[in-house]
Design an enzyme around this catalytic site. Structure first.
Site, PDB file in Angstrom:
ATOM      1  N   CYS A   1      -5.545   5.840 -11.235  1.00  0.00           N
ATOM      2  CA  CYS A   1      -6.580   5.109 -12.263  1.00  0.00           C
ATOM      3  C   CYS A   1      -6.507   5.105 -13.663  1.00  0.00           C
ATOM      4  O   CYS A   1      -6.652   4.365 -14.323  1.00  0.00           O
ATOM      5  CB  CYS A   1      -7.784   6.185 -12.034  1.00  0.00           C
ATOM      6  SG  CYS A   1      -8.603   5.821 -10.427  1.00  0.00           S
TER       7      CYS A   1
ATOM      8  N   HIS B   1     -13.661  -4.280  13.223  1.00  0.00           N
ATOM      9  CA  HIS B   1     -12.996  -3.093  13.852  1.00  0.00           C
ATOM     10  C   HIS B   1     -14.099  -1.960  13.842  1.00  0.00           C
ATOM     11  O   HIS B   1     -14.177  -1.057  14.595  1.00  0.00           O
ATOM     12  CB  HIS B   1     -11.709  -2.589  12.603  1.00  0.00           C
ATOM     13  CG  HIS B   1     -10.820  -3.316  12.667  1.00  0.00           C
ATOM     14  ND1 HIS B   1     -10.137  -4.237  13.628  1.00  0.00           N
ATOM     15  CD2 HIS B   1      -9.906  -3.807  11.559  1.00  0.00           C
ATOM     16  CE1 HIS B   1      -9.035  -4.910  13.220  1.00  0.00           C
ATOM     17  NE2 HIS B   1      -8.959  -4.828  11.943  1.00  0.00           N
TER      18      HIS B   1
ATOM     19  N   THR C   1     -12.380  -6.213   9.038  1.00  0.00           N
ATOM     20  CA  THR C   1     -12.785  -4.640   8.992  1.00  0.00           C
ATOM     21  C   THR C   1     -14.085  -4.266   9.786  1.00  0.00           C
ATOM     22  O   THR C   1     -14.083  -3.380  10.522  1.00  0.00           O
ATOM     23  CB  THR C   1     -12.796  -4.366   7.575  1.00  0.00           C
ATOM     24  OG1 THR C   1     -11.499  -4.620   6.829  1.00  0.00           O
ATOM     25  CG2 THR C   1     -13.284  -2.748   7.479  1.00  0.00           C
TER      26      THR C   1
END
Lengths: 344, 344, 344, 344
Positions: A100, A43, A40
């Protein structure tokens, strides 16, 4: 303090001085010891389309780390004390949506990720909400610093019962290599690891793979059938994102088996739903992040007991200033886990 | 052929010649190589109240065995061939009641057990319905011969997810010792074994226990809390039948944990449901027999992969004729697993 | 503001003026509309041994309520707004222990219960941590005010798959009556309700029981077998705490079935583990509180869709000042749910 | 006896006299009362590529039926008696492979299906292995005759917990309409049914759909979000095989939700794994056949209790001789369930 910053849209990262973050009443301020560098981050460095669509410079990058508590907010509970070594879940979630509230915070739609959506951990200090912080309690910070990607591997492998199973790991990057060791430590009867890169297969072997296979030269399907009494793999963990690996997975998973998907293919992949999924009666599970905090609890137990040791996957270590070298190592495709030694 | 027979009500067993059994169209005739002797056989020998109420002499005793296929019924499927080494599930079930139809054949109310309700395996030959027969496929017959009690241990330990767990085994007879090794092989973070007999604790240690404890001299509760970060055991396997062990189990299982009960207490045990069960939010599971055939599948995988080896628990071997010695060894309370070498 | 207060050790409750609570940064201040009176409140009134051991007067009692948000702490998320009607989970948990971190916050060892361990809801206002507050979103406050005990019933009934099952409810107090309606709404094939009080059986019938039975005059075992094709109940919910009900439950649960225990027997109950639990291969689950917040999510869905309506169980309503009458109604043993109309 | 026979490769079916089948020792001979006609029969009629690759004429077609026991093999258990009304699972499985041994007989690789791989039920009599036969015990044969496809619907809907869920049914053919009624009877909070054919939507409405939607004129995504508080469907049942429906399902399933696939798309469907599956953290389950025999047990309970009645979906009835009309009705695309009245 020193930090690695995405200063503006476009390629590159910059090491620069930024203000030390302030610690709010429910926060924990952590001095970073080790941090992991991830695809990541590459990226974001490259400013690829995903990064362009999501990130808003300037911000400090990095989302995998461990360090020492140096300050506690006024409302933080008494189990935390300064001086303790800790790591943290990098997904900061809302806590009150349906996901959640029902044990699926890892897919909270309001997730804010450190180093992506807010300031990250490639810095001397980071401030985290106390609910995201976990005590290392004996786990070294170089391991704590990579528990985020390790958690992806735990989540992928242990979302079904693995003991006694034939497990196929497709893709032996760092997370795939972790997955090999986790499956082994969880009592898999056999762990078959597949990658096109011999260096990565060597890491997989070090992590305990029963058999390593290179699809360029080995017949993966034949080997899986041979090791599974002709039945196929009970669990396939797809960790490469390669369309060909997806098809291999669907082909060699046993009837009634499971395919857990962590790898992210680029673009669409044509699937023969009838023969690859429906007629085989399989279950597919999309893996994102880590279960909060069941996955972390499992990790702490595997690591504290010593039954799983991720260190053979760590192939490169750099100081914060050498982030370009760290990025280059990942870009090479042959690295295992790359970490930054930031402090101590 | 030679067989160990309960000839009539009253204590004792007799070695005598009986007719070799005939093989029906759906049956498999097996020449017995090894057989395991079990506490149940002792009850039949002693003709205790349970045996008096259930068994109808004369019959051949013994329910744990492995051997070689010597004859196949005309309707038996083609996967079986003479010469193959096999073991068998000793519970012969109806196949069409609610339990049998919904994956719970191990609690079929019409169960007929070999060596208890019909002729058993302490003999040169036994005939079994083909559906009960399992290929050993590389597992030695001395191990195959004790897969029945091993199956009780697998069923007890693996009826929940064990990887990363703190597991407490109460009672280290042969099944308890198997349970220690199984939990370890399935990736338990710690396995704590408890018994009042030091010889059995030594066997538990050989099977891989992280810690062995004698409640006469050790503080079990303190040790479990120490090893579990103060939380208690995730899984308690009660394999002794001792009322004191039951209370220990309920005391040291963690809030929200599990207690699996295999041991059979004599008579009633007073339980404080509020504090021992309800307020702790625990789950209790009564273990009888083996899941047919999920447990057998797991066993075959653990044994074929080599990740679990029960042989350290085998402490005594006798020929068929020495059944009195075998019974005496079990009666001593210090034996591990006692087996009969019948043929080859 | 007016509140019902336990002023000192010893029997009784007093209606008096107390200061309106202050709203902290993470809190929600709620004007109470309706509150439910519970057996626990009776224990506190009577100052029974449990209350003597746990409660520290002075404090406001009451733990079941619903009302309107009148003030929000500075750090409370934006989904809450003043004027919204809400209810709340009365167990305030630590959030960072093993149980809280792994989806078992309902057995957090640091739980603080409103109206027991801290000020409760029999008052014009109550302040709650925002994480415990749930939007009613269309559910009337008279129903919202009893979602706490309803949650115990949901937790008891829906901790296994109920659709198509034969469910036996032992004890038809308010929670038992809720359980009848929940099992019915969740697609149970039959719900059999048992109580010694004909008035409670009448409530159970109104809630949808397929059959109601009084053990004084009916043969419960025969009726369960008749309704279950001779197999017994798939799920037994023990909600009475009577030792005789426990034995009935173990007797009529089917082989391989489940017994969920919410009722709290006084003192020890002798159990024949062999025949009541182990040989039947059953699973027992101790139910405490509500899963946070899976149970609440389920409740909101059942109530908003209209598939479950608890109102037939509400038999008495009183203003705050008439708490003595409310306690007397519960003490009579014939009441369904007793609620206080506090505001609007 | 009369039977509907696929006499040779190529289109068409023929009504002709064939010998009444003989009843083996483990078999049950059944006089057929009612049989269901299915899309599979249409494929065999049309001799499509799938039929060409799999079927070997001549054989009697038909795989859904119920009738009366007229003869029992010598070894069949005593629970069956002549005169009883029964139905049967049409998948005849090996019983000893890994899948059969571990509760997944519905994906046995050696499955032989009546009316496809061996003689079927569009005939006056059929012989079945006794293990496949189920007592109707009060369920009428017109319902018993369609329990095979109903079983697909039960398997699809009830492979997760449905009570309190928002369920989306994509495709309202007979199995989709069954699924609507099953989800409703199992306590779904809302059942949303989607089809492009208004007649089928009308059937779905009769079966209890909360909302019916035609994607030609309705915004399916908006409607699902509206009914689910913006979260999306908990469970999507894809029963149409249309690629557009697959994409709709992945789009509107909630984060962490489930997609159960029964429909069979023609050819490959390009899938965006990242956004449709992985990032949403969903689980996908491929549904084939019926769990043997958990699904049948559930069906018997839903039908005997009366909580689910499939009869509104039956739109056409024909005698055996009018098979051409039955096939034409199915081909029209507007039929619900089409059944043959064969005997009584």
């Amino acid at each position: 303090m020193k930090a690695i910053v995405k200063t503006a849209p476009g390629p590159g990262l910059v090491v620069r001085d930024v203000p030390k973050p302030a610690c709010g009443p429910n926060d924990v301020l952590i001095r970073v010891h080790h941090a992991g560098v991830c695809g990541t981050d590459l990226h974001i460095y490259d400013w690829n389309p995903w990064a362009q669509g999501r990130c808003k410079p300037p911000f400090t990058v990095g989302h995998e780390f461990a360090g020492e508590i140096v300050e506690l907010g006024s409302d933080v509970h008494e189990d935390f004390k300064t001086g303790q070594l800790v790591t943290a879940e990098g997904h900061i979630i809302c806590g009150h949506c349906l996901q959640c509230r029902t044990g699926n915070g890892h897919v909270c739609k309001r997730t804010s990720i450190i180093g992506v959506d807010r300031n990250g951990c490639f810095a001397e200090y980071i401030v985290m909400p106390s609910g995201n912080v976990m005590l290392l309690d004996g786990i070294p910070t170089e391991i704590g610093g990579i528990m985020d990607p390790m958690g992806n591997a735990f989540h992928t492998v242990l979302s079904t019962e693995v003991s006694g199973s034939i497990v196929l790991i497709l893709g032996c990057g760092p997370i795939g290599c972790f997955a090999v060791g986790i499956a082994k430590a969880a009592g898999a009867a056999a762990v078959i690891a597949v990658d096109v890169n011999p260096k990565r297969l060597e890491l997989a072997r070090k992590m305990g793979a029963t058999r390593v296979l290179n699809p360029k030269t080995d017949n993966v399907e034949a080997a899986v059938l041979e090791l599974s009494n002709g039945d196929g793999a009970d669990l396939v963990c797809e960790m490469s994102g390669a369309p060909s690996a997806l098809h291999t997975g669907f082909k060699v998973v046993r009837y009634g088996g499971r395919v857990h998907l962590l790898g992210i293919p680029d673009g669409d992949v044509p699937i023969d739903f009838a023969n690859e999924i429906v007629f085989k009666g399989i279950t597919i599970y999309g893996v994102i992040g880590r279960k909060m905090y069941e996955t972390w609890n499992l990790m702490q137990r595997f690591l504290r007991s010593g039954q799983f040791d991720p260190r053979p996957t760590i192939t490169h270590r750099f100081p914060l200033e050498m982030i370009e070298d760290a990025i280059a190592a990942i870009r090479s495709g042959s690295a295992g886990k790359v970490i930054l030694d930031i402090g101590s």
